[in-house]
Design a protein around this motif. Structure first.
Motif, PDB file in Angstrom:
ATOM      1  N   ASP A  48      35.477  18.501  38.705  1.00  0.00           N
ATOM      2  CA  ASP A  48      36.387  16.939  39.142  1.00  0.00           C
ATOM      3  C   ASP A  48      36.121  15.923  37.841  1.00  0.00           C
ATOM      4  O   ASP A  48      36.722  15.038  38.054  1.00  0.00           O
ATOM      5  N   ASP A  49      34.948  16.097  37.116  1.00  0.00           N
ATOM      6  CA  ASP A  49      34.536  14.973  36.104  1.00  0.00           C
ATOM      7  C   ASP A  49      35.730  15.096  34.881  1.00  0.00           C
ATOM      8  O   ASP A  49      35.653  14.455  33.821  1.00  0.00           O
ATOM      9  N   GLY A  50      36.383  16.223  35.009  1.00  0.00           N
ATOM     10  CA  GLY A  50      37.518  16.390  33.722  1.00  0.00           C
ATOM     11  C   GLY A  50      37.026  17.313  32.647  1.00  0.00           C
ATOM     12  O   GLY A  50      37.682  17.379  31.728  1.00  0.00           O
ATOM     13  N   ARG A  51      35.860  17.852  32.664  1.00  0.00           N
ATOM     14  CA  ARG A  51      35.240  18.514  31.771  1.00  0.00           C
ATOM     15  C   ARG A  51      35.220  19.989  32.079  1.00  0.00           C
ATOM     16  O   ARG A  51      35.030  20.384  33.050  1.00  0.00           O
ATOM     17  N   GLU A  94      29.566  20.642  45.181  1.00  0.00           N
ATOM     18  CA  GLU A  94      29.996  19.250  45.190  1.00  0.00           C
ATOM     19  C   GLU A  94      29.101  18.246  44.324  1.00  0.00           C
ATOM     20  O   GLU A  94      29.774  17.355  43.825  1.00  0.00           O
ATOM     21  N   LYS A  95      27.914  18.271  44.206  1.00  0.00           N
ATOM     22  CA  LYS A  95      27.052  17.522  43.563  1.00  0.00           C
ATOM     23  C   LYS A  95      27.338  17.722  41.749  1.00  0.00           C
ATOM     24  O   LYS A  95      26.855  16.909  41.170  1.00  0.00           O
ATOM     25  N   ALA A 125      32.237  17.459  41.402  1.00  0.00           N
ATOM     26  CA  ALA A 125      32.053  19.084  42.018  1.00  0.00           C
ATOM     27  C   ALA A 125      32.543  19.791  40.916  1.00  0.00           C
ATOM     28  O   ALA A 125      33.361  19.481  40.101  1.00  0.00           O
ATOM     29  N   VAL A 126      32.007  20.938  41.164  1.00  0.00           N
ATOM     30  CA  VAL A 126      32.141  22.197  40.073  1.00  0.00           C
ATOM     31  C   VAL A 126      33.178  23.049  40.954  1.00  0.00           C
ATOM     32  O   VAL A 126      32.678  23.552  41.915  1.00  0.00           O
ATOM     33  N   HIS A 127      34.282  23.244  40.380  1.00  0.00           N
ATOM     34  CA  HIS A 127      35.267  23.994  41.197  1.00  0.00           C
ATOM     35  C   HIS A 127      35.757  25.349  40.402  1.00  0.00           C
ATOM     36  O   HIS A 127      36.451  26.198  40.862  1.00  0.00           O
ATOM     37  N   VAL A 128      35.164  25.348  39.101  1.00  0.00           N
ATOM     38  CA  VAL A 128      35.154  26.818  38.425  1.00  0.00           C
ATOM     39  C   VAL A 128      33.817  27.016  38.009  1.00  0.00           C
ATOM     40  O   VAL A 128      33.100  26.521  37.403  1.00  0.00           O
TER      41      VAL A 128
END
Length: 195
Positions: free
Chosen positions: A92-95, A50-51, A74-77
């Protein structure tokens, strides 16, 4: 061929494929684990939290081998390239970011989404192509060698998952899945062919 991993709360639980029993937990996370992925040989596992951090674990010793810090949300991948030398993360930061595993260094940042990136897929035909699916209603296919977006597919809803697979003729296909509330099953499957 490998046991299966489940990201849950502050840990990744490893279950045996033979007995379905939990036999190991990776608990060195400081926040909620959002994704986990094995390297192709099963000797390493990457987990994003999540961080915005992604940790790489040695599955034999359960030690943290690398820590990749480069996302602000958060890193989802977290997915390994087929050769295991690179790791792709999306957040989730779009990158999305391509990492050199041995050097623990960022190779490139892939920017262009305007909302959360919740899915990613590596091309089975090219080690340099990576697709990302976002809540901005797009799937983007990236060429890491360039590095730039080489294709954008627009959809009518936030993208929950995307897959890349080979067709018999060697062309690639992007499968884009979305899951609007409250319908519990994927209702759209969009195919895009590329070479």
């Amino acid at each position: 061929p490998h046991d299966f991993a489940v990201a849950s709360s502050l840990q990744v639980d490893i279950f045996s494929t033979e007995t379905n029993a939990l036999y190991r937990s990776l608990t060195r996370f400081k926040d909620i684990v959002r994704c986990a992925s094995y390297r192709h040989d099963g000797k390493m596992l990457a987990g994003g939290d999540e961080k915005g951090q992604c940790q790489l674990f040695d599955m034999g010793s359960r030690t943290v081998m690398r820590q990749f810090v480069g996302h602000s949300k958060a890193v989802h991948v977290a997915k390994f390239a087929a050769d295991g030398a690179r790791l792709f993360t999306a957040s989730d930061d779009g990158r999305a970011v391509c990492w050199d595993v041995a050097g623990e260094a960022q190779v490139c940042a892939l920017e262009g989404h305007t909302d959360f990136v919740r899915s990613g897929a590596l091309s089975p035909s090219s080690p340099h192509l990576f697709a990302t699916g976002s809540y901005d209603h797009t799937v983007k296919v990236w060429d890491v060698k360039a590095p730039r977006c080489v294709m954008t597919l627009r959809h009518v809803a936030p993208v929950e998952d995307c897959l890349l697979r080979l067709r018999r003729n060697g062309a690639g296909i992007v499968n884009m899945l979305d899951n609007p509330i409250p319908f519990p099953y994927y209702h759209a499957l969009v195919l895009l062919m590329f070479v």
